[in-house]
Design a protein around this motif. Sequence first.
Motif, short mmCIF file in Angstrom:
data_model
loop_
_atom_site.label_atom_id
_atom_site.label_comp_id
_atom_site.label_asym_id
_atom_site.label_seq_id
_atom_site.Cartn_x
_atom_site.Cartn_y
_atom_site.Cartn_z
N ASP A 93 0.88 -1.26 -0.13
CA ASP A 93 0.02 -0.03 0.02
C ASP A 93 0.68 1.13 -0.05
O ASP A 93 1.06 1.90 0.89
CB ASP A 93 -0.84 0.10 1.11
N ARG A 94 1.36 1.56 -1.20
CA ARG A 94 2.34 2.71 -1.48
C ARG A 94 1.75 4.09 -1.15
O ARG A 94 2.34 4.91 -0.31
CB ARG A 94 2.91 2.66 -2.66
N GLU A 95 0.27 4.31 -1.10
CA GLU A 95 -0.22 5.36 -1.25
C GLU A 95 -0.32 5.85 0.31
O GLU A 95 -0.02 7.00 0.61
CB GLU A 95 -1.80 5.43 -1.94
N ARG A 96 -1.01 4.77 0.97
CA ARG A 96 -1.05 4.86 2.47
C ARG A 96 0.37 5.20 3.22
O ARG A 96 0.50 6.01 4.16
CB ARG A 96 -1.83 4.00 3.03
N ALA A 97 1.37 4.62 2.62
CA ALA A 97 2.58 4.66 3.24
C ALA A 97 3.21 6.13 2.91
O ALA A 97 3.77 6.74 3.70
CB ALA A 97 3.84 3.65 2.50
N ASN A 98 3.20 6.79 1.78
CA ASN A 98 3.36 8.01 1.47
C ASN A 98 2.66 9.13 2.28
O ASN A 98 3.12 10.18 2.96
CB ASN A 98 2.97 8.46 0.02
N HIS A 99 1.42 8.44 2.48
CA HIS A 99 0.44 9.60 3.47
C HIS A 99 1.17 9.58 4.77
O HIS A 99 1.03 10.76 5.63
CB HIS A 99 -0.91 9.28 3.47
N ALA A 100 1.58 8.33 5.41
CA ALA A 100 2.23 8.08 6.67
C ALA A 100 3.42 9.00 6.84
O ALA A 100 3.44 9.54 7.90
CB ALA A 100 2.35 6.74 6.92
N VAL A 101 4.26 8.93 5.73
CA VAL A 101 5.50 9.85 5.73
C VAL A 101 5.13 11.12 5.96
O VAL A 101 5.71 12.11 6.73
CB VAL A 101 6.36 9.33 4.61
N ALA A 102 4.29 11.69 5.25
CA ALA A 102 3.89 13.08 5.19
C ALA A 102 3.27 13.44 6.66
O ALA A 102 3.76 14.45 7.03
CB ALA A 102 2.69 13.40 4.20
N GLN A 103 2.60 12.47 7.19
CA GLN A 103 2.01 12.96 8.64
C GLN A 103 3.17 12.96 9.65
O GLN A 103 3.06 13.67 10.42
CB GLN A 103 1.01 11.76 8.97
#
Length: 140
Positions: A93-103
């Motif tokens: 789930d790359r999209e949610r991983a990117n979101h987690a990095v941004a958070q």
Amino acid sequence: MKTPDLIADRLRSLTHADDTLLWKLAMPVIAQSFLGMLVGWSDMFLAGQILREEEYIAASVVSNYLLWFVESLGGVIYFGSMAVVARLLGAGDRERANHAVAQSLLMAGALGAVLMGVVWILADDAARWMQLDGPSAEHV
């Protein structure tokens, strides 16, 4: 089977590949801790060799403790986000991983701003809390 037996069985079943993977995962954290320790040692070395007065060495030691505490608070976000991102990437789930990095970046920035304010306000009291007085407290 009891839980300790399950853990013991799992530990016995670890292979060399598991050990190698564990070390690969742990080395960045170990290296960061070691480098932080070297910074503290170099500060004390320089204070002892160049300034040669006990008040500077005491201030260096106390400052290193305070820096360690602040770094530990940042580690909460660092290690937590690393675990979340690793799980999400492992699940594909790359999209949610990117979101987690941004958070994580936003949380780190917010924590940094809050800590900066707290340190700015409480800097003079910190030396007293660490039981320093006189010139050592002024240098902290």
